[in-house]
Design a protein around this motif. Sequence first.
Motif, PDB file in Angstrom:
ATOM      1  N   MET A 174       0.804  -1.227   0.000  1.00 55.25           N
ATOM      2  CA  MET A 174       0.000   0.000   0.000  1.00 55.25           C
ATOM      3  C   MET A 174       0.839   1.281   0.000  1.00 55.25           C
ATOM      4  O   MET A 174       0.515   2.211  -0.741  1.00 55.25           O
ATOM      5  N   PRO A 175       1.933   1.347   0.789  1.00 55.59           N
ATOM      6  CA  PRO A 175       2.752   2.558   0.712  1.00 55.59           C
ATOM      7  C   PRO A 175       3.346   2.767  -0.683  1.00 55.59           C
ATOM      8  O   PRO A 175       3.433   3.893  -1.167  1.00 55.59           O
ATOM      9  N   GLU A 177       2.008   1.774  -3.493  1.00 57.65           N
ATOM     10  CA  GLU A 177       0.923   2.213  -4.367  1.00 57.65           C
ATOM     11  C   GLU A 177       0.684   3.710  -4.178  1.00 57.65           C
ATOM     12  O   GLU A 177       0.472   4.443  -5.153  1.00 57.65           O
ATOM     13  N   ALA A 178       0.757   4.148  -2.916  1.00 58.21           N
ATOM     14  CA  ALA A 178       0.567   5.575  -2.650  1.00 58.21           C
ATOM     15  C   ALA A 178       1.634   6.402  -3.357  1.00 58.21           C
ATOM     16  O   ALA A 178       1.349   7.461  -3.923  1.00 58.21           O
ATOM     17  N   MET A 179       2.891   5.916  -3.341  1.00 58.23           N
ATOM     18  CA  MET A 179       3.961   6.649  -4.021  1.00 58.23           C
ATOM     19  C   MET A 179       3.718   6.693  -5.518  1.00 58.23           C
ATOM     20  O   MET A 179       3.933   7.719  -6.160  1.00 58.23           O
ATOM     21  N   LEU A 187      11.851   2.987 -10.081  1.00 54.07           N
ATOM     22  CA  LEU A 187      13.133   2.974  -9.363  1.00 54.07           C
ATOM     23  C   LEU A 187      13.050   3.772  -8.063  1.00 54.07           C
ATOM     24  O   LEU A 187      13.615   3.397  -7.050  1.00 54.07           O
ATOM     25  N   GLN A 188      12.321   4.894  -8.127  1.00 57.70           N
ATOM     26  CA  GLN A 188      12.148   5.696  -6.909  1.00 57.70           C
ATOM     27  C   GLN A 188      11.370   4.916  -5.859  1.00 57.70           C
ATOM     28  O   GLN A 188      11.700   4.939  -4.669  1.00 57.70           O
ATOM     29  N   ALA A 191      13.740   2.513  -4.290  1.00 60.02           N
ATOM     30  CA  ALA A 191      14.721   3.100  -3.369  1.00 60.02           C
ATOM     31  C   ALA A 191      14.067   3.645  -2.097  1.00 60.02           C
ATOM     32  O   ALA A 191      14.607   3.508  -1.008  1.00 60.02           O
ATOM     33  N   HIS A 192      12.889   4.258  -2.243  1.00 62.55           N
ATOM     34  CA  HIS A 192      12.268   4.923  -1.095  1.00 62.55           C
ATOM     35  C   HIS A 192      11.276   4.042  -0.357  1.00 62.55           C
ATOM     36  O   HIS A 192      10.867   4.357   0.754  1.00 62.55           O
ATOM     37  N   GLY A 193      10.844   2.945  -0.993  1.00 58.00           N
ATOM     38  CA  GLY A 193       9.845   2.083  -0.359  1.00 58.00           C
ATOM     39  C   GLY A 193      10.341   0.679  -0.109  1.00 58.00           C
ATOM     40  O   GLY A 193      10.453   0.245   1.038  1.00 58.00           O
ATOM     41  N   MET A 197      11.900  -0.928   3.518  1.00 56.62           N
ATOM     42  CA  MET A 197      10.989  -1.867   4.166  1.00 56.62           C
ATOM     43  C   MET A 197      11.638  -3.233   4.359  1.00 56.62           C
ATOM     44  O   MET A 197      11.352  -3.924   5.327  1.00 56.62           O
ATOM     45  N   PRO A 200      16.199  -4.280   6.709  1.00 53.63           N
ATOM     46  CA  PRO A 200      16.513  -4.823   8.041  1.00 53.63           C
ATOM     47  C   PRO A 200      16.204  -6.316   8.176  1.00 53.63           C
ATOM     48  O   PRO A 200      17.024  -7.065   8.701  1.00 53.63           O
ATOM     49  N   SER A 201      15.042  -6.758   7.678  1.00 51.99           N
ATOM     50  CA  SER A 201      14.741  -8.176   7.839  1.00 51.99           C
ATOM     51  C   SER A 201      15.635  -9.031   6.945  1.00 51.99           C
ATOM     52  O   SER A 201      15.994 -10.141   7.300  1.00 51.99           O
TER      53      SER A 201
END
Lengths: 270, 258
Positions: A174-175, A177-179, A187-188, A191-193, A197, A200-201
């Motif tokens: 969902m985040p 999709e919002a972007m 590509l953005q 890099a940003h989503g 996310m 770390p895992s």
Amino acid sequence: MPRTMTAAPPERARFAFPRSGRFLFWGGMAVLALLLVQAARETQVSPANLLSGAGRIVDIVRRACPPDWHQLPREWKPARETFNIALVGTALGALLACPLALLSSRTIVRHAPVRMAARCVVGLLRAVPDLVWALIFVTAVGLGPFPGVLSLTLHTAGMLGRLGAEMIEDMDVMPMEAMELAGANRLQIFAHGVVPMLAPSMFGLVLYRFDENLRSSLVLGFVGAGGLGFQLYTAISLFQYRTASLLLLMTLVMVIAVEGLSSVMRRHLS
Amino acid sequence: MNGESLVLSDVTKSYDTAGRRRMVLHGIDLAVRPGEIVVLLGANGSGKSTTLKIASGMISPSSGEIRIGDTPISGLKGEMRRQSRMALGMVFQSPRLVGRRAVLSNVLCGTLGRHQDLASMAGILPRSERGLAMDCLEQVGLADLAAQRASTLSGGQAQRVAIARALAQRPAVILADEPVASLDPDAAEEVMVLLRRVAREQNLAILCVLHQIDLARRHATRLAGLKAGRLAFDLPPADVTDEALAGLYARETMREAA
Ligand SMILES: Nc1ncnc2c1ncn2[C@@H]1O[C@H](COP(=O)(O)OP(=O)(O)O)[C@@H](O)[C@H]1O
Ligand SMILES: [Mg+2]
């Protein structure tokens, strides 16, 4: 005129196994039990054999005590080699796993043939045990740590590629999709989503893999891929049990230390 | 780009499901002028979300036109579509933030559409945009939380950050589909006050779906009632009678009686 709109909540259906399903389940359990008994017989599991072998095991343990501490300085280098094989193999494997994970996940690659090809590669890397990779590479590039690194790299790439792809597919989109709706390009969004996310895992998985690989790299030594494993194999072949027990102790300390460190770091990540 | 109206003219939409054609919207005419907040009301399934999705360009209408000012925005491709997406800020029922990132980084995501350079694709945005993002956070009253992880925010704070992200697009229009549906009454009130204020101060056209009639009455410039895909009314709150509102939701009671 305004009227109330309170409707009765719908009756919740109770879930239960249908009768035929229950029958199938217990039938399956009975078949499994029979198979287990048969398998134990065919693999010659026998308490009598174990008891008669116990004497010899005690004898070996006695001859292995105490560990030959004088060998410690000499075994320091192979110990470091085992550690290095695991570290480099894990790092290279993780690097290789990133494109494989991305290419084999539905979220990122909508083109089915590409995804399938990537999945086949991941499947192959994973299906072949690292010991088999080591045998192949020892033949190809000769004895020493390098074939160990190569085999861990490939196996790790397969394991992390698969887990990574699953992680990407389970990710909350969902985040992203919002972007996209705000005008960001792919590509953005990556890099940003996607990266923040998952990183770390993903790193947690890599740490876990490192501690598995340390253990694997020992076994790899048995087929000539360097490190403590190779020393252990030699010592046992030459009946030097006191050297072998020293090597096992060193292994134990190293595995516990790395396991502890990796679990502390992973806990910090989550 | 602000100071422009959102205009839907004679918009219809039909879906093909299981080989059958079903009209979901029958000729919607709706204009939201700059500075206005128009609240769309209607029962479940009346077509509110479909209207918003069409207005946002997420889906195309079966017929009719959507414009921002004089620019038609449906059926665009490539660069033109990105431009029109920038002009439309979206607020959803859930805030849709990247929980692991800082609040400010999330707001910065609203500026991505203005940048096509490699740095932005590697995750780096110009300094000026950081300033803008801080301004947007200031407007929603959360500047002091800029460095905090988005996952640590309360529901109301997160939704205000989502509004700041939409503002960072420098949009002409904001579309909000049930933006307060998962908030408690106080947080819901705050979000609506905020939306009304940005509509006025930044001269934005806001179209918002709500289920809370009292909130709608207090904060809307106009109420638009949607019933079974048709606009039943489009009036200032004071001119909308209780009977008209009850009529919007009457379908369920009739079905119950039948
Ligand atoms: N993708 C779709 N395919 C088929 N029917 C849809 C689709 N999306 C929505 N609908 C139908 O359109 C009608 C209006 O839906 P929607 O706009 O989501 O209503 P609201 O938001 O007012 O509750 C509903 O009857 C719904 O079943
Ligand atoms: Mg809806």
